[in-house]
Write an enzyme that holds these catalytic residues in place. Structure first.
Site, PDB file in Angstrom:
ATOM      1  N   TYR A  33       0.832  -1.205   0.000  1.00 61.36           N
ATOM      2  CA  TYR A  33       0.000   0.000   0.000  1.00 61.36           C
ATOM      3  C   TYR A  33       0.867   1.254   0.000  1.00 61.36           C
ATOM      4  CZ  TYR A  33       0.780   1.030   5.004  1.00 61.36           C
ATOM      5  OH  TYR A  33       1.345   1.354   6.210  1.00 61.36           O
ATOM      6  N   LYS A 150       6.428  -1.970   1.985  1.00 66.61           N
ATOM      7  CA  LYS A 150       5.227  -1.380   2.611  1.00 66.61           C
ATOM      8  C   LYS A 150       4.037  -2.331   2.435  1.00 66.61           C
ATOM      9  CE  LYS A 150       3.170   3.200   3.262  1.00 66.61           C
ATOM     10  NZ  LYS A 150       3.305   3.211   4.717  1.00 66.61           N
ATOM     11  N   GLU A 182      11.727   2.503  14.475  1.00 62.37           N
ATOM     12  CA  GLU A 182      10.855   3.583  13.977  1.00 62.37           C
ATOM     13  C   GLU A 182       9.561   3.577  14.769  1.00 62.37           C
ATOM     14  OE1 GLU A 182       9.653   2.758   9.875  1.00 62.37           O
ATOM     15  OE2 GLU A 182       9.766   0.619  10.283  1.00 62.37           O
ATOM     16  N   LEU A 206      10.939   1.273   7.349  1.00 62.38           N
ATOM     17  CA  LEU A 206      10.348   1.723   6.093  1.00 62.38           C
ATOM     18  C   LEU A 206      11.096   2.983   5.645  1.00 62.38           C
ATOM     19  CD1 LEU A 206       7.908   1.130   4.152  1.00 62.38           C
ATOM     20  CD2 LEU A 206       6.946   3.191   5.127  1.00 62.38           C
TER      21      LEU A 206
HETATM   22  N1  PDD Z   1       2.742   5.043   7.370  1.00 68.10           N
HETATM   23  N2  PDD Z   1       7.379   3.841   9.008  1.00 68.10           N
HETATM   24  C1  PDD Z   1       6.271   3.096   8.977  1.00 68.10           C
HETATM   25  C2  PDD Z   1       6.268   1.775   9.649  1.00 68.10           C
HETATM   26  C3  PDD Z   1       5.127   3.567   8.289  1.00 68.10           C
HETATM   27  O1  PDD Z   1       4.021   2.811   8.237  1.00 68.10           O
HETATM   28  C4  PDD Z   1       5.161   4.838   7.673  1.00 68.10           C
HETATM   29  C5  PDD Z   1       3.994   5.405   6.916  1.00 68.10           C
HETATM   30  C6  PDD Z   1       6.358   5.595   7.756  1.00 68.10           C
HETATM   31  C7  PDD Z   1       6.497   6.950   7.123  1.00 68.10           C
HETATM   32  O2  PDD Z   1       6.536   6.861   5.708  1.00 68.10           O
HETATM   33  P1  PDD Z   1       6.018   8.058   4.802  1.00 68.10           P
HETATM   34  O3  PDD Z   1       6.781   9.266   5.224  1.00 68.10           O
HETATM   35  O4  PDD Z   1       6.352   7.638   3.440  1.00 68.10           O
HETATM   36  O5  PDD Z   1       4.542   8.202   5.069  1.00 68.10           O
HETATM   37  C8  PDD Z   1       7.444   5.052   8.424  1.00 68.10           C
HETATM   38  C9  PDD Z   1       1.567   5.502   6.681  1.00 68.10           C
HETATM   39  C10 PDD Z   1       1.377   6.966   6.754  1.00 68.10           C
HETATM   40  C11 PDD Z   1       0.355   4.707   7.149  1.00 68.10           C
HETATM   41  O6  PDD Z   1       0.527   3.515   7.346  1.00 68.10           O
HETATM   42  O7  PDD Z   1      -0.722   5.271   7.301  1.00 68.10           O
END
Ligand code: PDD
Length: 286
Positions: A33, A150, A182, A206
């Site tokens: 996703y 992801k 994280e 991620l």
């Molecule tokens: N989550 N780390 C994890 C485990 C994440 O699920 C996400 C993003 C990030 C940040 O990635 P980005 O800057 O590309 O959004 C880091 C999204 C927002 C979600 O699951 O809703």
């Protein structure tokens, strides 16, 4: 007005969107996703999200069912049809619905992937939490070893957020081998003596699109950045802490496991980076 969602090439009211009970996303979390933020009705960092999607699909050995241009078109159309000014576009691609539950991956020519996208309204820029900061707990990182992909396999982040909420806190940071990996759905950063410290990229985290942009803006603004692991103790003694993600941008963290960070208020570095991120993202939005 009912929300219009995108499912396998069609735009339909959300009540009419259907996915099979045999969908592999549902049965095996066999899918990936992306969450792309929307400001002023425009997509933020679309190219970054499209590139990471392509990579995630490649890592789970799926061919991409949509090109970057097609995806941009779908996202824009969803934003338009739902008159979304601020929030997110969620996209999920799974290995499709076979005729049965079967661990073996189906032949893509016979079972097409499921492609689903929808919009979500959210006050991202004006989120009141940005003014107060959030509190986090730390938990063991019990996820699988390929966190750079992801995937929709998000049970542990769901439980992590529940553990935090059950303790009256906002979110959780995950810890492995004594160092922070994280946040449950965001990247974790601390600030010490003006230096921004965040975990280096590997399969353990991620590769956040917001993280990448924020670090680039920080370097442009002559701030020092160190990409390396840090311990919970180091984080607790930091001057500031913050998280980054597409749904929070830069969000100050003012408490870790009950310990107050800095003076317990959003710090100048996180506040400035949030301002820069919003300003620059607005400029390059498509
Ligand atoms: N989550 N780390 C994890 C485990 C994440 O699920 C996400 C993003 C990030 C940040 O990635 P980005 O800057 O590309 O959004 C880091 C999204 C927002 C979600 O699951 O809703």
């Amino acid at each position: 007005m009912s929300r219009i969602v995108y499912i396998n090439g069609e735009y339909v009211p959300e009540e009419e969107a259907r996915v099979s009970v045999f969908d592999r996303g549902f049965l095996f979390a066999d899918g990936v996703y992306e969450v792309t933020s929307v400001l002023d009705g425009k997509l933020i960092d679309f190219a970054g999200h499209a590139a990471r999607l392509e990579r995630s699909l490649g890592e789970i050995e799926m061919a991409s069912p949509v090109s970057g241009e097609e995806l941009a078109e779908v996202f824009r159309e969803l934003v338009r049809r739902n008159a979304l000014t601020e929030g997110m576009v969620y996209l999920q691609i799974t290995r499709g619905a076979d005729r049965d539950r079967d661990f073996d991956c189906p032949v893509p020519e016979l079972v097409p992937p499921t492609v689903l996208a929808f919009t979500q309204t959210k006050n991202v820029v004006g989120n009141p939490a940005a003014k107060t900061g959030i509190s986090v707990i730390t938990i063991d990182d019990l996820r699988w070893a390929r966190r750079d992909i992801k995937t929709v396999q998000l049970l542990y982040p769901v439980l992590g957020k529940k553990m935090a909420k059950d303790q009256g806190k906002d979110d959780a940071w995950m810890v492995e081998d004594g160092v922070v990996t994280e946040g449950t759905s965001n990247n974790a950063c601390i600030v010490r003596e003006g230096r921004i410290i965040t975990r280096d990229l590997s399969e353990k985290i991620l590769h956040g699109i917001t993280r990448k942009a924020v670090l680039a803006f920080a370097r442009e603004a002559q701030m020092k950045v160190e990409e390396r692991p840090f311990t919970v103790d180091e984080a607790k003694e930091a001057d500031e802490a913050f998280i980054t993600s597409a749904s929070t941008f830069v969000m100050p963290v003012i408490e870790i496991d009950g310990a107050r960070i800095g003076d317990g208020k959003p710090g100048p570095v996180a506040t400035r980076l949030r301002e820069i991120y919003v300003e620059e993202s607005r400029k390059s939005a498509i």
